[in-house]
Scaffold this motif. Structure first.
Motif, PDB file in Angstrom:
ATOM      1  N   ALA A  66      -5.384  -2.223  -6.787  1.00  0.00           N
ATOM      2  CA  ALA A  66      -6.411  -1.180  -6.857  1.00  0.00           C
ATOM      3  C   ALA A  66      -5.769   0.177  -6.661  1.00  0.00           C
ATOM      4  CB  ALA A  66      -7.477  -1.419  -5.794  1.00  0.00           C
ATOM      5  N   TYR A  89      -3.524  -8.670  -8.494  1.00  0.00           N
ATOM      6  CA  TYR A  89      -4.725  -8.086  -7.892  1.00  0.00           C
ATOM      7  C   TYR A  89      -4.318  -6.756  -7.255  1.00  0.00           C
ATOM      8  CZ  TYR A  89      -6.342 -12.910  -8.340  1.00  0.00           C
ATOM      9  OH  TYR A  89      -6.670 -14.150  -8.833  1.00  0.00           O
ATOM     10  N   THR A 148      -8.044  -6.653 -11.862  1.00  0.00           N
ATOM     11  CA  THR A 148      -7.503  -8.004 -11.923  1.00  0.00           C
ATOM     12  C   THR A 148      -6.803  -8.135 -13.267  1.00  0.00           C
ATOM     13  OG1 THR A 148      -9.265  -8.911 -10.538  1.00  0.00           O
ATOM     14  CG2 THR A 148      -8.030 -10.465 -11.897  1.00  0.00           C
ATOM     15  N   GLN A 194      -2.561   3.379  -3.781  1.00  0.00           N
ATOM     16  CA  GLN A 194      -2.338   2.153  -4.549  1.00  0.00           C
ATOM     17  C   GLN A 194      -2.159   1.016  -3.554  1.00  0.00           C
ATOM     18  OE1 GLN A 194       1.562   1.081  -6.287  1.00  0.00           O
ATOM     19  NE2 GLN A 194       0.550   1.166  -8.278  1.00  0.00           N
ATOM     20  N   HIS A 195      -2.873  -0.099  -3.775  1.00  0.00           N
ATOM     21  CA  HIS A 195      -2.780  -1.198  -2.811  1.00  0.00           C
ATOM     22  C   HIS A 195      -3.216  -2.510  -3.449  1.00  0.00           C
ATOM     23  CE1 HIS A 195      -7.234  -1.398  -2.076  1.00  0.00           C
ATOM     24  NE2 HIS A 195      -7.137  -0.165  -2.560  1.00  0.00           N
ATOM     25  N   THR A 222       0.855  -1.189   0.000  1.00  0.00           N
ATOM     26  CA  THR A 222       0.000   0.000   0.000  1.00  0.00           C
ATOM     27  C   THR A 222       0.890   1.238   0.000  1.00  0.00           C
ATOM     28  OG1 THR A 222      -1.766  -1.134   1.205  1.00  0.00           O
ATOM     29  CG2 THR A 222      -1.758   1.273   1.277  1.00  0.00           C
ATOM     30  N   GLU A 234     -10.790  -1.334  -8.437  1.00  0.00           N
ATOM     31  CA  GLU A 234      -9.991  -2.547  -8.308  1.00  0.00           C
ATOM     32  C   GLU A 234      -9.727  -3.134  -9.687  1.00  0.00           C
ATOM     33  OE1 GLU A 234     -11.690  -5.389  -5.671  1.00  0.00           O
ATOM     34  OE2 GLU A 234     -11.656  -4.031  -3.939  1.00  0.00           O
ATOM     35  N   THR A 290      -5.273  -6.070  -3.479  1.00  0.00           N
ATOM     36  CA  THR A 290      -6.602  -6.456  -3.000  1.00  0.00           C
ATOM     37  C   THR A 290      -6.687  -7.923  -2.611  1.00  0.00           C
ATOM     38  OG1 THR A 290      -7.330  -6.910  -5.278  1.00  0.00           O
ATOM     39  CG2 THR A 290      -7.723  -4.693  -4.401  1.00  0.00           C
ATOM     40  N   ARG A 291      -5.802  -8.745  -3.173  1.00  0.00           N
ATOM     41  CA  ARG A 291      -5.761 -10.168  -2.861  1.00  0.00           C
ATOM     42  C   ARG A 291      -4.336 -10.658  -2.969  1.00  0.00           C
ATOM     43  NH1 ARG A 291      -9.696 -13.643  -6.539  1.00  0.00           N
ATOM     44  NH2 ARG A 291      -8.296 -15.227  -5.665  1.00  0.00           N
TER      45      ARG A 291
END
Length: 281
Positions: free
Chosen positions: A49, A47, A56, A71-72, A30, A54, A74-75
């Protein structure tokens, strides 16, 4: 969404590289970013966002993320991707954001924020070239031009993206070429190659001839002879050893096939190459 850049303003190269996730538990960090980041995924799934959406991104896809305060990941998941950070318009970062792809306009680059590359290998070549240039020369002008070339290629692929069916056929053709290249020293048989890719032999051979302009059998033979020419010119291996290494039952059959393709016997080719080297020296 589409990012549109006025090419009368320059792109500014920051840095680039290749990232490989250490394991399946990896998740993108992040952070905030004040520049653009292009990520081209070559394996696995990314993954990620920004503050608004978000994403993929699967193998063969890309993401061009504008500056974002958030910016981070998600999975978690394993993936590998090329990345490129760059600025624009003296770091003012004032691109246009459009809802759909505009008509081609000279002087502008229009690039969807995310998508699937129609020719990922072209993009990877350019990314590798930029990495090598940065390590080798660290010359800002060259890096800037290569950065622009990557974004221009991305824009061009977006305007000239082929249909999904055509992409799949082009990918299959490329995969067959790679398979033959990797297994050229084996006794390759066409039914086995077709079965490897999950196709009926008749369909598979017809498909290949349409794309290559020659039969798969001829391509196999030519590939073996290219390997043979390299072995004859760069090693002192006996001709029988080269023949066996390419899956021929004996040197006689190999010599006949080699003469049919090159017009010379293996011995004549090796002697001709050695003579050429003497004159070059």
């Amino acid at each position: 969404m589409i990012l549109r850049f006025d090419t009368s303003f320059e792109f500014i190269y920051h840095w680039c590289g290749t990232f490989t996730a250490p394991n399946d538990d990896w998740i993108h960090i992040t952070r905030s970013r004040d520049d653009y980041e292009l990520m081209v995924v070559t394996d696995g799934t990314l993954y990620i966002a920004d503050h608004a959406q978000e994403y993929t991104v699967e193998k063969g896809g890309y993401l061009l993320m504008p500056p974002t305060p958030f910016q981070h990941g998600t999975r978690s998941g394993s993936c590998r991707f090329y990345w490129l950070h760059f600025g624009y318009h003296n770091e003012q970062q004032d691109h246009e954001m459009l809802p759909c792809m505009p008509d081609y306009t000279p002087g502008y680059l229009s690039i969807p924020v995310t998508g699937t590359l129609s020719s990922p290998e072209r993009m990877m070549i350019l990314m590798k070239q930029l990495q090598d240039s940065d390590r080798r020369y660290k010359e800002s002008s060259l890096n800037r031009y290569l950065c622009s070339a990557i974004l221009s290629e991305l824009s061009a692929q977006s305007f000239h993206s082929p249909s999904k069916e055509k992409q799949l056929k082009e990918q299959l053709y490329s995969d067959v070429l790679d398979y033959v290249s990797w297994h050229v020293q084996e006794n390759l048989r066409i039914p086995e190659i077709a079965a490897h890719f999950g196709y009926n032999e008749k369909y598979f051979t017809t498909f290949f001839k349409k794309y290559a302009g020659i039969s798969l059998k001829q391509h196999l033979l030519q590939s073996k002879m290219e390997f043979a020419k390299s072995s004859l010119s760069e090693t002192t291996w006996p001709i029988s050893q080269i023949a066996y290494s390419l899956g021929f039952s004996d040197a006689h059959n190999f010599s006949k096939a080699f003469r049919r393709i090159t017009g010379l016997s293996p011995s004549e080719y090796r002697a001709s190459y050695n003579k050429h080297n003497i004159f070059q020296k």
